[in-house]
Design a protein around this motif. Sequence first.
Motif, PDB file in Angstrom:
ATOM      1  N   GLY A  16       0.581  -5.628   1.018  1.00 48.29           N
ATOM      2  CA  GLY A  16      -0.309  -5.779  -0.140  1.00 48.29           C
ATOM      3  C   GLY A  16       0.448  -6.419  -1.294  1.00 48.29           C
ATOM      4  N   LEU A  17      -0.270  -6.674  -2.359  1.00 48.43           N
ATOM      5  CA  LEU A  17       0.281  -7.400  -3.509  1.00 48.43           C
ATOM      6  C   LEU A  17       1.305  -6.549  -4.273  1.00 48.43           C
ATOM      7  N   PRO A  18       2.121  -7.179  -5.108  1.00 47.47           N
ATOM      8  CA  PRO A  18       2.986  -6.412  -6.012  1.00 47.47           C
ATOM      9  C   PRO A  18       2.128  -5.465  -6.875  1.00 47.47           C
ATOM     10  N   SER A  19       2.580  -4.221  -7.000  1.00 44.33           N
ATOM     11  CA  SER A  19       1.886  -3.156  -7.751  1.00 44.33           C
ATOM     12  C   SER A  19       0.642  -2.622  -7.054  1.00 44.33           C
ATOM     13  N   ALA A  20       0.436  -3.008  -5.802  1.00 42.16           N
ATOM     14  CA  ALA A  20      -0.732  -2.499  -5.069  1.00 42.16           C
ATOM     15  C   ALA A  20      -0.625  -0.999  -4.810  1.00 42.16           C
ATOM     16  N   GLY A  21       0.617  -0.488  -4.669  1.00 41.18           N
ATOM     17  CA  GLY A  21       0.809   0.936  -4.377  1.00 41.18           C
ATOM     18  C   GLY A  21       1.606   1.205  -3.107  1.00 41.18           C
ATOM     19  N   LYS A  22       2.192   0.158  -2.531  1.00 40.53           N
ATOM     20  CA  LYS A  22       2.901   0.278  -1.250  1.00 40.53           C
ATOM     21  C   LYS A  22       4.040   1.305  -1.320  1.00 40.53           C
ATOM     22  N   THR A  23       4.892   1.162  -2.335  1.00 41.42           N
ATOM     23  CA  THR A  23       6.084   2.025  -2.444  1.00 41.42           C
ATOM     24  C   THR A  23       5.678   3.465  -2.704  1.00 41.42           C
ATOM     25  N   THR A  24       4.721   3.654  -3.597  1.00 38.84           N
ATOM     26  CA  THR A  24       4.257   5.005  -3.942  1.00 38.84           C
ATOM     27  C   THR A  24       3.714   5.718  -2.710  1.00 38.84           C
ATOM     28  N   ILE A  25       2.885   5.023  -1.948  1.00 34.50           N
ATOM     29  CA  ILE A  25       2.282   5.617  -0.747  1.00 34.50           C
ATOM     30  C   ILE A  25       3.358   5.877   0.311  1.00 34.50           C
ATOM     31  N   ALA A  26       4.271   4.920   0.465  1.00 31.70           N
ATOM     32  CA  ALA A  26       5.339   5.081   1.475  1.00 31.70           C
ATOM     33  C   ALA A  26       6.178   6.317   1.174  1.00 31.70           C
ATOM     34  N   GLU A 124      -2.958  -5.199 -14.064  1.00 34.82           N
ATOM     35  CA  GLU A 124      -3.042  -4.159 -15.103  1.00 34.82           C
ATOM     36  C   GLU A 124      -1.884  -3.174 -14.942  1.00 34.82           C
ATOM     37  N   ARG A 125      -1.647  -2.751 -13.687  1.00 35.50           N
ATOM     38  CA  ARG A 125      -0.557  -1.795 -13.424  1.00 35.50           C
ATOM     39  C   ARG A 125       0.795  -2.424 -13.754  1.00 35.50           C
ATOM     40  N   ASP A 126       1.006  -3.579 -13.244  1.00 29.81           N
ATOM     41  CA  ASP A 126       2.206  -4.402 -13.469  1.00 29.81           C
ATOM     42  C   ASP A 126       3.485  -3.566 -13.599  1.00 29.81           C
ATOM     43  N   VAL A 127       3.771  -2.804 -12.537  1.00 26.58           N
ATOM     44  CA  VAL A 127       4.869  -1.834 -12.552  1.00 26.58           C
ATOM     45  C   VAL A 127       6.201  -2.478 -12.947  1.00 26.58           C
ATOM     46  N   LYS A 128       6.447  -3.700 -12.468  1.00 25.75           N
ATOM     47  CA  LYS A 128       7.746  -4.340 -12.735  1.00 25.75           C
ATOM     48  C   LYS A 128       7.652  -5.481 -13.748  1.00 25.75           C
ATOM     49  N   ARG A 160      -8.346   1.281  -0.602  1.00 27.09           N
ATOM     50  CA  ARG A 160      -8.834   0.812  -1.908  1.00 27.09           C
ATOM     51  C   ARG A 160      -8.259   1.755  -2.956  1.00 27.09           C
ATOM     52  N   THR A 161      -7.034   1.483  -3.355  1.00 29.97           N
ATOM     53  CA  THR A 161      -6.291   2.459  -4.177  1.00 29.97           C
ATOM     54  C   THR A 161      -6.866   2.615  -5.574  1.00 29.97           C
ATOM     55  N   GLN A 162      -7.659   1.644  -5.997  1.00 25.74           N
ATOM     56  CA  GLN A 162      -8.274   1.736  -7.324  1.00 25.74           C
ATOM     57  C   GLN A 162      -9.318   2.846  -7.381  1.00 25.74           C
ATOM     58  N   GLU A 163      -9.680   3.350  -6.183  1.00 23.47           N
ATOM     59  CA  GLU A 163     -10.697   4.419  -6.115  1.00 23.47           C
ATOM     60  C   GLU A 163     -10.110   5.731  -5.626  1.00 23.47           C
ATOM     61  N   GLN A 164      -8.790   5.800  -5.512  1.00 23.56           N
ATOM     62  CA  GLN A 164      -8.149   6.987  -4.916  1.00 23.56           C
ATOM     63  C   GLN A 164      -6.920   7.371  -5.721  1.00 23.56           C
ATOM     64  N   SER A 165      -6.511   8.638  -5.571  1.00 25.79           N
ATOM     65  CA  SER A 165      -5.202   9.033  -6.093  1.00 25.79           C
ATOM     66  C   SER A 165      -4.146   8.604  -5.070  1.00 25.79           C
ATOM     67  N   PRO A 166      -2.879   8.507  -5.487  1.00 25.34           N
ATOM     68  CA  PRO A 166      -1.824   8.192  -4.525  1.00 25.34           C
ATOM     69  C   PRO A 166      -1.807   9.175  -3.344  1.00 25.34           C
ATOM     70  N   SER A 167      -2.026  10.471  -3.621  1.00 26.89           N
ATOM     71  CA  SER A 167      -2.012  11.451  -2.519  1.00 26.89           C
ATOM     72  C   SER A 167      -3.146  11.195  -1.542  1.00 26.89           C
ATOM     73  N   GLU A 168      -4.315  10.840  -2.065  1.00 28.39           N
ATOM     74  CA  GLU A 168      -5.438  10.546  -1.163  1.00 28.39           C
ATOM     75  C   GLU A 168      -5.114   9.334  -0.274  1.00 28.39           C
ATOM     76  N   SER A 169      -4.480   8.338  -0.868  1.00 26.85           N
ATOM     77  CA  SER A 169      -4.120   7.157  -0.064  1.00 26.85           C
ATOM     78  C   SER A 169      -3.112   7.532   1.018  1.00 26.85           C
ATOM     79  N   ALA A 170      -2.089   8.313   0.639  1.00 24.82           N
ATOM     80  CA  ALA A 170      -1.079   8.727   1.632  1.00 24.82           C
ATOM     81  C   ALA A 170      -1.723   9.585   2.722  1.00 24.82           C
TER      82      ALA A 170
HETATM   83  N1  LIG Z   1      -4.116   5.390  -4.782  1.00 24.16           N
HETATM   84  C1  LIG Z   1      -2.939   4.922  -5.210  1.00 24.16           C
HETATM   85  N2  LIG Z   1      -1.961   4.654  -4.319  1.00 24.16           N
HETATM   86  C2  LIG Z   1      -0.772   4.171  -4.720  1.00 24.16           C
HETATM   87  N3  LIG Z   1      -0.428   3.912  -6.022  1.00 24.16           N
HETATM   88  C3  LIG Z   1      -1.376   4.160  -6.955  1.00 24.16           C
HETATM   89  C4  LIG Z   1      -2.667   4.667  -6.600  1.00 24.16           C
HETATM   90  N4  LIG Z   1      -3.396   4.825  -7.743  1.00 24.16           N
HETATM   91  C5  LIG Z   1      -2.595   4.446  -8.755  1.00 24.16           C
HETATM   92  N5  LIG Z   1      -1.360   4.054  -8.300  1.00 24.16           N
HETATM   93  C6  LIG Z   1      -0.243   3.594  -9.159  1.00 24.16           C
HETATM   94  O1  LIG Z   1      -0.003   2.212  -8.888  1.00 24.16           O
HETATM   95  C7  LIG Z   1       1.369   1.920  -9.021  1.00 24.16           C
HETATM   96  C8  LIG Z   1       1.824   1.271  -7.740  1.00 24.16           C
HETATM   97  O2  LIG Z   1       3.194   0.901  -7.839  1.00 24.16           O
HETATM   98  P1  LIG Z   1       4.091   0.666  -6.576  1.00 24.16           P
HETATM   99  O3  LIG Z   1       3.889   1.762  -5.591  1.00 24.16           O
HETATM  100  O4  LIG Z   1       5.486   0.432  -7.065  1.00 24.16           O
HETATM  101  O5  LIG Z   1       3.473  -0.679  -5.978  1.00 24.16           O
HETATM  102  P2  LIG Z   1       4.102  -1.733  -4.960  1.00 24.16           P
HETATM  103  O6  LIG Z   1       5.202  -1.047  -4.185  1.00 24.16           O
HETATM  104  O7  LIG Z   1       2.954  -2.139  -4.083  1.00 24.16           O
HETATM  105  O8  LIG Z   1       4.613  -2.865  -5.788  1.00 24.16           O
HETATM  106  C9  LIG Z   1       2.093   3.230  -9.318  1.00 24.16           C
HETATM  107  O9  LIG Z   1       2.280   3.347 -10.705  1.00 24.16           O
HETATM  108  C10 LIG Z   1       1.078   4.276  -8.820  1.00 24.16           C
HETATM  109  O10 LIG Z   1       1.169   5.527  -9.499  1.00 24.16           O
END
Ligand SMILES: Nc1ncnc2c1ncn2[C@@H]1O[C@H](COP(=O)(O)OP(=O)(O)O)[C@@H](O)[C@H]1O
Length: 183
Positions: A16-26, A124-128, A160-170
């Motif tokens: 997925g794209l940068p800031s999509a949530g890959k690292t957080t879910i992993a 919007e998230r633009d983590v980095k 669709r992480t915009q509709e879920q919490s990180p825990s729900e996605s994991a």
């Molecule tokens: N459902 C979700 N799953 C993963 N991250 C989410 C979700 N909802 C919001 N976020 C937020 O989006 C950001 C994703 O960052 P990150 O995991 O570093 O993305 P990536 O590794 O894809 O660049 C984090 O700040 C995280 O808390």
Amino acid sequence: MTTTARAQGATIWLTGLPSAGKTTIARLLGDRLKAEGHRVEVLDGDEIRRFLSAGLGFSKEDRNTNVQRIGLVSEVLARNGVLSVVPVIAPYADSREAVRARHAVSGTPYVEVHVATPVEVCSERDVKGLYAKQASGELSGLTGVDDPYEPPVDPALVLRTQEQSPSESADAVYAALAERGLV
Ligand SMILES: Nc1ncnc2c1ncn2[C@@H]1O[C@H](COP(=O)(O)OP(=O)(O)O)[C@@H](O)[C@H]1O
Ligand SMILES: Nc1ncnc2c1ncn2[C@@H]1O[C@H](COP(=O)(O)OS(=O)(=O)O)[C@@H](OP(=O)(O)O)[C@H]1O
């Protein structure tokens, strides 16, 4: 001599794209799997680019080389009973298919998860701070903005992480692994 049953490994690739949530879910998924006693590795893309892929940039060729190297490491781990979680963009369909084919040769499960957060949400998230840098002209070739991202055609799961919490996605990824008998 006694034999011990080998745990079933797999590669779980989060694309997925940068800031999509890959690292957080992993990380969340990795923690849960470890707590349950599985052998787990999270192959962090940034760390790999500092060592195994040091010197590579973000051209199509370099991204492909990066993805093939990670695919090789992950397949070796997975073939040997590790659940290998890979939060790496892998923007090109052909390089992801090459990784899938490598796994098929050894009969090693490859589970592709599309972290399908829309680019508007990612920026919007633009983590980095990369989207801001691209907008200000400090950076070019940002995946999903002015560089290609080819979405998976037939992933095991779309998040669709915009509709879920990180825990729900994991949890959704965990459920996909459970469905396949991998956890
Ligand atoms: N459902 C979700 N799953 C993963 N991250 C989410 C979700 N909802 C919001 N976020 C937020 O989006 C950001 C994703 O960052 P990150 O995991 O570093 O993305 P990536 O590794 O894809 O660049 C984090 O700040 C995280 O808390
Ligand atoms: N131009 C450009 N495009 C995309 N990403 C960029 C770029 N420049 C730096 N970065 C940062 O590098 C991380 C991407 O590395 P990956 O190894 O996952 O990418 S790739 O699969 O080789 O395309 C990626 O990490 P994530 O944000 O975690 O996805 C970015 O932070």
